[in-house]
Design a protein around this motif. Structure first.
Motif, PDB file in Angstrom:
ATOM      1  N   PRO A 108       0.830  -1.211   0.000  1.00 30.22           N
ATOM      2  CA  PRO A 108       0.000   0.000   0.000  1.00 30.22           C
ATOM      3  C   PRO A 108       0.863   1.260   0.000  1.00 30.22           C
ATOM      4  O   PRO A 108       1.961   1.278   0.549  1.00 30.22           O
ATOM      5  CB  PRO A 108      -0.797  -0.113   1.308  1.00 30.22           C
ATOM      6  CG  PRO A 108      -0.803  -1.567   1.623  1.00 30.22           C
ATOM      7  CD  PRO A 108       0.525  -2.093   1.120  1.00 30.22           C
ATOM      8  N   VAL A 129      -2.518  10.638  -2.390  1.00 31.40           N
ATOM      9  CA  VAL A 129      -3.149   9.419  -1.919  1.00 31.40           C
ATOM     10  C   VAL A 129      -3.965   9.714  -0.662  1.00 31.40           C
ATOM     11  O   VAL A 129      -3.474  10.322   0.276  1.00 31.40           O
ATOM     12  CB  VAL A 129      -2.088   8.335  -1.620  1.00 31.40           C
ATOM     13  CG1 VAL A 129      -2.724   7.107  -0.991  1.00 31.40           C
ATOM     14  CG2 VAL A 129      -1.332   7.974  -2.885  1.00 31.40           C
ATOM     15  N   THR A 131      -6.231   6.927   0.480  1.00 33.21           N
ATOM     16  CA  THR A 131      -6.109   5.584   1.051  1.00 33.21           C
ATOM     17  C   THR A 131      -5.576   4.637  -0.009  1.00 33.21           C
ATOM     18  O   THR A 131      -5.713   4.893  -1.209  1.00 33.21           O
ATOM     19  CB  THR A 131      -7.459   5.027   1.560  1.00 33.21           C
ATOM     20  OG1 THR A 131      -8.354   4.921   0.448  1.00 33.21           O
ATOM     21  CG2 THR A 131      -8.065   5.885   2.636  1.00 33.21           C
ATOM     22  N   SER A 132      -4.999   3.556   0.455  1.00 32.42           N
ATOM     23  CA  SER A 132      -4.481   2.525  -0.442  1.00 32.42           C
ATOM     24  C   SER A 132      -4.493   1.203   0.299  1.00 32.42           C
ATOM     25  O   SER A 132      -4.165   1.149   1.483  1.00 32.42           O
ATOM     26  CB  SER A 132      -3.055   2.870  -0.877  1.00 32.42           C
ATOM     27  OG  SER A 132      -2.473   1.768  -1.537  1.00 32.42           O
ATOM     28  N   ASN A 133      -4.901   0.128  -0.400  1.00 36.63           N
ATOM     29  CA  ASN A 133      -4.884  -1.190   0.231  1.00 36.63           C
ATOM     30  C   ASN A 133      -3.995  -2.178  -0.520  1.00 36.63           C
ATOM     31  O   ASN A 133      -4.020  -3.368  -0.258  1.00 36.63           O
ATOM     32  CB  ASN A 133      -6.302  -1.748   0.365  1.00 36.63           C
ATOM     33  CG  ASN A 133      -6.955  -2.026  -0.971  1.00 36.63           C
ATOM     34  OD1 ASN A 133      -6.329  -1.924  -2.025  1.00 36.63           O
ATOM     35  ND2 ASN A 133      -8.227  -2.366  -0.934  1.00 36.63           N
ATOM     36  N   VAL A 137      -6.434   2.375  -5.002  1.00 39.20           N
ATOM     37  CA  VAL A 137      -5.957   3.586  -4.348  1.00 39.20           C
ATOM     38  C   VAL A 137      -7.006   4.675  -4.577  1.00 39.20           C
ATOM     39  O   VAL A 137      -7.626   4.734  -5.631  1.00 39.20           O
ATOM     40  CB  VAL A 137      -4.560   3.999  -4.899  1.00 39.20           C
ATOM     41  CG1 VAL A 137      -4.602   4.313  -6.362  1.00 39.20           C
ATOM     42  CG2 VAL A 137      -3.980   5.162  -4.135  1.00 39.20           C
ATOM     43  N   LYS A 147     -11.077   6.853  -7.477  1.00 37.12           N
ATOM     44  CA  LYS A 147     -10.619   5.523  -7.068  1.00 37.12           C
ATOM     45  C   LYS A 147     -10.171   4.787  -8.316  1.00 37.12           C
ATOM     46  O   LYS A 147     -10.856   4.815  -9.345  1.00 37.12           O
ATOM     47  CB  LYS A 147     -11.747   4.753  -6.382  1.00 37.12           C
ATOM     48  CG  LYS A 147     -11.310   3.385  -5.888  1.00 37.12           C
ATOM     49  CD  LYS A 147     -12.431   2.685  -5.143  1.00 37.12           C
ATOM     50  CE  LYS A 147     -11.952   1.335  -4.637  1.00 37.12           C
ATOM     51  NZ  LYS A 147     -13.012   0.637  -3.908  1.00 37.12           N
ATOM     52  N   GLN A 150      -4.289   0.443  -8.115  1.00 35.57           N
ATOM     53  CA  GLN A 150      -3.009   0.991  -7.678  1.00 35.57           C
ATOM     54  C   GLN A 150      -1.911   0.799  -8.733  1.00 35.57           C
ATOM     55  O   GLN A 150      -1.014   1.616  -8.815  1.00 35.57           O
ATOM     56  CB  GLN A 150      -2.573   0.355  -6.350  1.00 35.57           C
ATOM     57  CG  GLN A 150      -1.296   0.975  -5.803  1.00 35.57           C
ATOM     58  CD  GLN A 150      -1.011   0.551  -4.386  1.00 35.57           C
ATOM     59  OE1 GLN A 150      -1.883   0.645  -3.534  1.00 35.57           O
ATOM     60  NE2 GLN A 150       0.204   0.075  -4.149  1.00 35.57           N
TER      61      GLN A 150
END
Length: 159
Positions: A108, A129, A131-133, A137, A147, A150
């Motif tokens: 992430p 950024v 959020t990122s999982n 992202v 969104k 990533q």
């Protein structure tokens, strides 16, 4: 419906997403494409409120109403909003989206990092950024949250 309005001389588009999905295991095709309405039930039409000819839109079969405060006062989309939407969907009104790339898992990206979009309609744009999982992202680009996969961004520099 958009084609019918274009035949009447209006500029009209019904934005759609072309989702590129992984094939079902039982099929031999590697991927499949599914066309989906971006705004189900809505068509974006360009017209001049000063020209009474725009009223022909409301009389077309399948048109329930022209969005606005009243039938005589349609809501305008700001030029910057229209330009953003056209950039997203292109002249044909179709945005290609791939869920294949979203399956790739990476480390992430930390919140606040400046990244550059490396693919798609926003290619070359800078964003921060949120959020990122590792798969998806969420970025802020020009004040809007976006969104995306990533794998479609690269780190642009220090935050």
């Amino acid at each position: 419906m958009a084609a019918r309005l274009m035949d009447l001389g209006f500029v009209a588009v019904a934005p759609e997403f072309m989702d590129i999905l992984p094939a079902k295991p039982a099929r031999k095709l590697p991927v499949r494409e599914v066309l989906r309405a971006a705004f189900p039930g809505y068509i974006l039409v360009e017209f001049d409120l000063g020209d009474p000819d725009w009223r022909r839109i409301a009389s077309q079969r399948g048109v329930r109403q022209v969005m606005g405060a009243a039938p005589e006062r349609p809501s305008a989309v700001l030029p910057v909003q229209a330009a953003w939407m056209l950039a997203q969907f292109g002249p044909e009104g179709v945005q290609r989206r791939s869920t294949l790339a979203a399956q790739v898992v990476a480390e992430p990206i930390a919140e606040g990092v400046l990244v550059r979009v490396s693919a798609g309609p926003l290619q070359g744009k800078l964003g921060r950024v949120v959020t990122s999982n590792g798969r998806a992202v969420v970025l802020v680009i020009a004040g809007r949250r976006v969104k995306m996969a990533q794998v479609g961004v690269v780190i642009a520099g220090p935050s």
